[in-house]
Design a protein around this motif. Structure first.
Motif, PDB file in Angstrom:
ATOM      1  N   VAL A 150       0.834  -1.205   0.000  1.00 15.25           N
ATOM      2  CA  VAL A 150       0.000   0.000   0.000  1.00 15.25           C
ATOM      3  C   VAL A 150       0.868   1.253   0.000  1.00 15.25           C
ATOM      4  O   VAL A 150       2.077   1.185   0.256  1.00 15.25           O
ATOM      5  N   ASN A 151       0.254   2.376  -0.279  1.00 14.85           N
ATOM      6  CA  ASN A 151       1.025   3.609  -0.410  1.00 14.85           C
ATOM      7  C   ASN A 151       1.504   4.122   0.952  1.00 14.85           C
ATOM      8  O   ASN A 151       1.077   3.671   2.002  1.00 14.85           O
ATOM      9  N   ARG A 152       2.404   5.096   0.888  1.00 12.83           N
ATOM     10  CA  ARG A 152       3.101   5.598   2.073  1.00 12.83           C
ATOM     11  C   ARG A 152       2.183   6.194   3.131  1.00 12.83           C
ATOM     12  O   ARG A 152       2.581   6.312   4.296  1.00 12.83           O
ATOM     13  N   TYR A 153       0.972   6.584   2.733  1.00 14.80           N
ATOM     14  CA  TYR A 153       0.038   7.173   3.703  1.00 14.80           C
ATOM     15  C   TYR A 153      -0.761   6.111   4.452  1.00 14.80           C
ATOM     16  O   TYR A 153      -1.571   6.431   5.309  1.00 14.80           O
ATOM     17  N   VAL A 248     -21.502   4.883  -0.007  1.00 16.43           N
ATOM     18  CA  VAL A 248     -21.564   3.672   0.814  1.00 16.43           C
ATOM     19  C   VAL A 248     -20.433   3.779   1.827  1.00 16.43           C
ATOM     20  O   VAL A 248     -19.264   3.785   1.449  1.00 16.43           O
ATOM     21  N   VAL A 249     -20.781   3.862   3.082  1.00 12.73           N
ATOM     22  CA  VAL A 249     -19.782   4.188   4.101  1.00 12.73           C
ATOM     23  C   VAL A 249     -19.702   3.103   5.167  1.00 12.73           C
ATOM     24  O   VAL A 249     -20.714   2.642   5.678  1.00 12.73           O
ATOM     25  N   SER A 250     -18.480   2.713   5.481  1.00 15.19           N
ATOM     26  CA  SER A 250     -18.195   1.957   6.686  1.00 15.19           C
ATOM     27  C   SER A 250     -17.417   2.899   7.594  1.00 15.19           C
ATOM     28  O   SER A 250     -16.364   3.411   7.192  1.00 15.19           O
ATOM     29  N   ALA A 251     -17.925   3.157   8.788  1.00 12.05           N
ATOM     30  CA  ALA A 251     -17.331   4.192   9.644  1.00 12.05           C
ATOM     31  C   ALA A 251     -15.831   3.995   9.801  1.00 12.05           C
ATOM     32  O   ALA A 251     -15.058   4.949   9.688  1.00 12.05           O
ATOM     33  N   THR A 252     -15.394   2.753  10.046  1.00 10.29           N
ATOM     34  CA  THR A 252     -13.969   2.540  10.277  1.00 10.29           C
ATOM     35  C   THR A 252     -13.172   2.584   8.975  1.00 10.29           C
ATOM     36  O   THR A 252     -12.250   3.378   8.826  1.00 10.29           O
ATOM     37  N   LEU A 253     -13.549   1.745   8.013  1.00 10.57           N
ATOM     38  CA  LEU A 253     -12.717   1.613   6.812  1.00 10.57           C
ATOM     39  C   LEU A 253     -12.737   2.871   5.950  1.00 10.57           C
ATOM     40  O   LEU A 253     -11.692   3.320   5.472  1.00 10.57           O
ATOM     41  N   SER A 254     -13.898   3.478   5.737  1.00 10.05           N
ATOM     42  CA  SER A 254     -13.980   4.646   4.852  1.00 10.05           C
ATOM     43  C   SER A 254     -13.132   5.795   5.386  1.00 10.05           C
ATOM     44  O   SER A 254     -12.462   6.490   4.619  1.00 10.05           O
ATOM     45  N   ASN A 255     -13.147   5.995   6.687  1.00  5.97           N
ATOM     46  CA  ASN A 255     -12.364   7.090   7.258  1.00  5.97           C
ATOM     47  C   ASN A 255     -10.868   6.809   7.175  1.00  5.97           C
ATOM     48  O   ASN A 255     -10.074   7.703   6.876  1.00  5.97           O
ATOM     49  N   THR A 256     -10.487   5.549   7.418  1.00  8.36           N
ATOM     50  CA  THR A 256      -9.073   5.181   7.323  1.00  8.36           C
ATOM     51  C   THR A 256      -8.548   5.424   5.915  1.00  8.36           C
ATOM     52  O   THR A 256      -7.420   5.861   5.720  1.00  8.36           O
ATOM     53  N   LEU A 257      -9.378   5.125   4.907  1.00  4.49           N
ATOM     54  CA  LEU A 257      -8.950   5.239   3.512  1.00  4.49           C
ATOM     55  C   LEU A 257      -9.138   6.651   2.961  1.00  4.49           C
ATOM     56  O   LEU A 257      -8.763   6.924   1.827  1.00  4.49           O
ATOM     57  N   GLY A 258      -9.728   7.551   3.742  1.00  2.89           N
ATOM     58  CA  GLY A 258      -9.906   8.933   3.281  1.00  2.89           C
ATOM     59  C   GLY A 258     -10.932   9.056   2.178  1.00  2.89           C
ATOM     60  O   GLY A 258     -10.710   9.711   1.162  1.00  2.89           O
TER      61      GLY A 258
END
Ligand code: MN
Length: 291
Positions: A150-153, A248-258
């Motif tokens: 995965v990328n540096r971020y 389509v939002v998952s509170a944890t994953l969507s926020n982590t991925l920006g």
């Protein structure tokens, strides 16, 4: 290249209760896919029995993916945090086995987030030891592990295919594979062709995503080179579509991925388009052998 073509479940739903698990499998099948990838954000509560039932009912294969949270990071220098990471990975492996999953993939080797410092050598040693233990358990369950580049971020440990190969060489578990993703490759690699050739037989899982994670063909990822390279190495592992939108939002994953912007509204339309796009590319590159 008889790959299974799959779709990440977050294309359809952000709710992974039994109803969300069932509807995402049904809709992945309707879109034409062979496989669904379930995110195991919380492997302690994921209803693996419902997932097994859902995929069997529609004739799909399943895989599981996750990225570790900061409080369960196996690349930490804090032994309590490493232990929490090992427990989380064990739980995820158990859920993967219970749902009949073929593979467990993603950022299994550290926390998936923006790090504010480089990984330490002792932290990387903790990571390698934890993943080696997990690989031995996965072997007994017949589950393949693939580590996502995965990328540096999103990681400070494995950002390129070459780094993944070095990590695997240090670990000494030849059954663990590299998981490449075009979205991340487009940020970190020299191009979309050479890293696939370099990874070669160690490539075990492949994510297809656009540069902005929306509709395939509307961004800057060089899919022509991607599919030529996959054909050149005779890749026969899963090829799984990933796309995220604030629709389509998952509170944890969507926020982590920006995932802050809305790149699409209709997950079913997006999925059917991606399924056709991927299969058309594979069909086209196979004819290169006739030229
Ligand atoms: Mn990915």
């Amino acid at each position: 290249m008889p790959s299974l073509i799959g779709c990440h479940a977050l294309v359809f739903t952000g709710d992974f209760d039994a109803a969300g698990i069932e509807s995402s499998a049904r809709r992945a099948r309707q879109a034409g896919f062979d496989l669904i990838e379930y995110p195991l954000m919380d492997p302690f509560t994921f209803d693996a029995a419902a997932a097994r039932k859902a995929v069997e009912a529609v004739g799909l294969k399943a895989t599981a993916s996750l990225g570790l949270p900061a409080e369960a990071d196996v690349s930490s220098d804090d032994p309590d945090i490493v232990d929490a990471g090992r427990r989380l990975l064990d739980a995820a492996l158990e859920r993967t086995a219970e749902m009949g999953g073929l593979q467990m993939v993603g950022v299994l080797y550290g926390s998936m987030r923006k790090h504010m410092a480089p990984a330490t050598s002792s932290g990387i040693a903790n990571s390698v030891a934890a993943v080696a233990t997990l690989a031995d358990k996965a072997d007994t369950l017949g589950i393949k592990l693939s580590l996502e580049v995965v990328n540096r971020y999103e990681s400070n440990i494995i950002n390129t295919g070459r780094q993944a190969l070095r990590y695997l060489a240090d670990m000494g578990r030849s059954q663990v594979s590299v998981h490449l993703d075009t979205y991340h490759m487009n940020i970190e690699e020299s191009d979309l062709f050479q890293p696939i050739l370099d990874t070669g037989e160690d490539l075990g899982y492949f994510h297809i995503g656009e540069s902005h994670r929306g509709y395939l063909g509307t961004g800057s990822v060089d899919f022509a080179s991607t599919f030529r390279a996959l054909d050149r190495i005779d890749y026969d592992g899963p090829i799984v579509f990933e796309s995220f939108s604030s629709a389509v939002v998952s509170a944890t994953l969507s926020n982590t991925l920006g995932i802050w912007r809305n790149l699409w509204e209709d997950g079913d339309h997006l999925a059917a388009h991606a399924n056709r796009y991927i299969r058309d590319q594979i069909t086209a590159v196979r004819t290169i052998a006739l030229h």
